[in-house]
Motif scaffolding. Sequence first.
Motif, PDB file in Angstrom:
ATOM      1  N   UNK A  42       0.778  -1.091   0.088  1.00 38.98           N
ATOM      2  CA  UNK A  42       0.022  -0.101  -0.031  1.00 38.98           C
ATOM      3  C   UNK A  42       0.857   1.413   0.124  1.00 38.98           C
ATOM      4  N   UNK A  43       1.979   1.200   0.705  1.00 45.49           N
ATOM      5  CA  UNK A  43       3.012   2.416   0.884  1.00 45.49           C
ATOM      6  C   UNK A  43       3.573   2.566  -0.619  1.00 45.49           C
ATOM      7  N   UNK A  44       3.902   1.561  -1.477  1.00 39.59           N
ATOM      8  CA  UNK A  44       4.515   1.562  -2.573  1.00 39.59           C
ATOM      9  C   UNK A  44       3.671   2.225  -3.647  1.00 39.59           C
ATOM     10  N   UNK A  45       2.480   1.822  -3.210  1.00 40.23           N
ATOM     11  CA  UNK A  45       1.334   2.186  -4.555  1.00 40.23           C
ATOM     12  C   UNK A  45       1.139   3.876  -4.651  1.00 40.23           C
ATOM     13  N   UNK A  46       1.651   4.352  -3.631  1.00 45.75           N
ATOM     14  CA  UNK A  46       1.638   5.919  -3.390  1.00 45.75           C
ATOM     15  C   UNK A  46       2.917   6.669  -3.678  1.00 45.75           C
ATOM     16  N   UNK A  47       3.914   5.720  -3.998  1.00 45.10           N
ATOM     17  CA  UNK A  47       5.145   6.285  -4.426  1.00 45.10           C
ATOM     18  C   UNK A  47       5.598   6.007  -5.900  1.00 45.10           C
ATOM     19  N   UNK A  48       6.605   6.826  -6.556  1.00 45.92           N
ATOM     20  CA  UNK A  48       7.252   6.556  -7.727  1.00 45.92           C
ATOM     21  C   UNK A  48       8.711   7.244  -7.798  1.00 45.92           C
ATOM     22  N   UNK A  49       9.272   6.880  -9.038  1.00 47.59           N
ATOM     23  CA  UNK A  49      10.537   7.526  -8.956  1.00 47.59           C
ATOM     24  C   UNK A  49      10.672   8.580  -9.906  1.00 47.59           C
ATOM     25  N   UNK A  50      11.587   9.602  -9.479  1.00 47.65           N
ATOM     26  CA  UNK A  50      11.847  10.647 -10.090  1.00 47.65           C
ATOM     27  C   UNK A  50      13.184  10.804 -10.602  1.00 47.65           C
ATOM     28  N   UNK A  70      -0.430   6.511  -9.454  1.00 46.59           N
ATOM     29  CA  UNK A  70      -0.169   5.008 -10.125  1.00 46.59           C
ATOM     30  C   UNK A  70      -1.680   4.381 -10.319  1.00 46.59           C
ATOM     31  N   UNK A  71      -2.642   4.754  -9.373  1.00 47.75           N
ATOM     32  CA  UNK A  71      -4.006   4.149  -9.434  1.00 47.75           C
ATOM     33  C   UNK A  71      -4.730   4.513 -10.666  1.00 47.75           C
ATOM     34  N   UNK A 283      -2.041  -4.094  -7.634  1.00 49.89           N
ATOM     35  CA  UNK A 283      -2.270  -5.230  -6.776  1.00 49.89           C
ATOM     36  C   UNK A 283      -3.490  -4.925  -5.673  1.00 49.89           C
ATOM     37  N   UNK A 284      -3.277  -3.384  -5.313  1.00 50.22           N
ATOM     38  CA  UNK A 284      -4.262  -3.115  -4.156  1.00 50.22           C
ATOM     39  C   UNK A 284      -5.753  -2.914  -4.979  1.00 50.22           C
ATOM     40  N   UNK A 285      -5.726  -2.632  -6.274  1.00 56.64           N
ATOM     41  CA  UNK A 285      -7.220  -2.369  -7.036  1.00 56.64           C
ATOM     42  C   UNK A 285      -7.832  -3.838  -6.948  1.00 56.64           C
ATOM     43  N   UNK A 286      -6.825  -4.778  -7.287  1.00 55.30           N
ATOM     44  CA  UNK A 286      -7.312  -6.242  -7.530  1.00 55.30           C
ATOM     45  C   UNK A 286      -7.774  -6.751  -6.027  1.00 55.30           C
ATOM     46  N   UNK A 287      -7.013  -6.544  -4.904  1.00 61.17           N
ATOM     47  CA  UNK A 287      -7.419  -6.976  -3.591  1.00 61.17           C
ATOM     48  C   UNK A 287      -8.869  -6.161  -3.214  1.00 61.17           C
ATOM     49  N   UNK A 288      -8.826  -4.852  -3.639  1.00 59.96           N
ATOM     50  CA  UNK A 288     -10.180  -4.264  -3.300  1.00 59.96           C
ATOM     51  C   UNK A 288     -11.165  -4.472  -3.958  1.00 59.96           C
TER      52      UNK A 288
END
Length: 311
Positions: A42-50, A70-71, A283-288
């Motif tokens: 869940x934490x990674x889903x709100x992060x990205x690489x700049x 990401x979502x 993954x979070x979307x699939x789980x929800x």
Amino acid sequence: MTVQTPPRARRRRSGRFAPYVYLAPAMTLFALFLALPIGYALYLSFRTVKVSGLGLGKGARTEVWAGFDNYARSLTDPDFIDSVIRVALYGLVLVPVMLGLALLFALLLDSKRTRGRGFSRVSIFLPYAVPAVIASLLWGFLYLPRVSPFYYVFDKIGWDAPDILSSQWVLFAIANIGLWGGVGFNMIVIYTALKAIPSELYEAARLDGATEVQIAWRIKIPVVTPSLILTFLFSMIATLQVFAEPMTLRPLTNTISSTWSPLMKVYRDAFTRDDIYSAAATSVIIALATFALSFGFLRLVQRRAFSQENS
């Protein structure tokens, strides 16, 4: 002057913590191997690489907050939408046929006229014990025209057998593997519920002139409806998580893409494109979605499913 605690009070106080001592190993394993990975995803889903500059050197790639980007990318990705549609069609083909066969086999095994129940029960359940990867490999070689004995027999007879791994039939090929492995498990669940029905109900129905078909339709099926609901829920969850079958068959044909199912898209993003942030969001979307469908289905059928327990 010190006041000593009575032995009974000490035992009572220590007894309060006894349940937590027994639960501690399970709670620790739950936290380490389930809760923490879910929280980290869940934490990674709100992060990205700049990426700064050419992305070379120290500090050129930094992890930053991405919000819901990401979502949004996952939900608007054509590959993800197509994978959801394919899995929905896969479920529409697989689940009704699998549960129908499981119910039919359970009713046949519960009939008094059936012979060899033990052998039949083991034979139907045995495919479920075969791992999905092994089953996919076995069926995959049976699908290949050059090595399949079925195509050899059809060729000798003069029949034109379709290429089961073609784009037109590959969904049914994957569904057949799930059907072969899933019927046995669902049959056991339904058959166990049938064995719990009091025999007095059958005897009373036969005295009233009911046939075996009428007994099955009017007594057995209504009584095992909660088990049918349970097996449908398990089958729906398994359908949303289909991965091993198409992933194993993919090297055998070019009709299965790397994003054939939602979980295959997660695998591609995480391990092929090295985009763990998008994979975590998907993954979070699939789980929800799995939770929402399961909860909504149970809310829809809860009266029918739990009417016997509440009566």
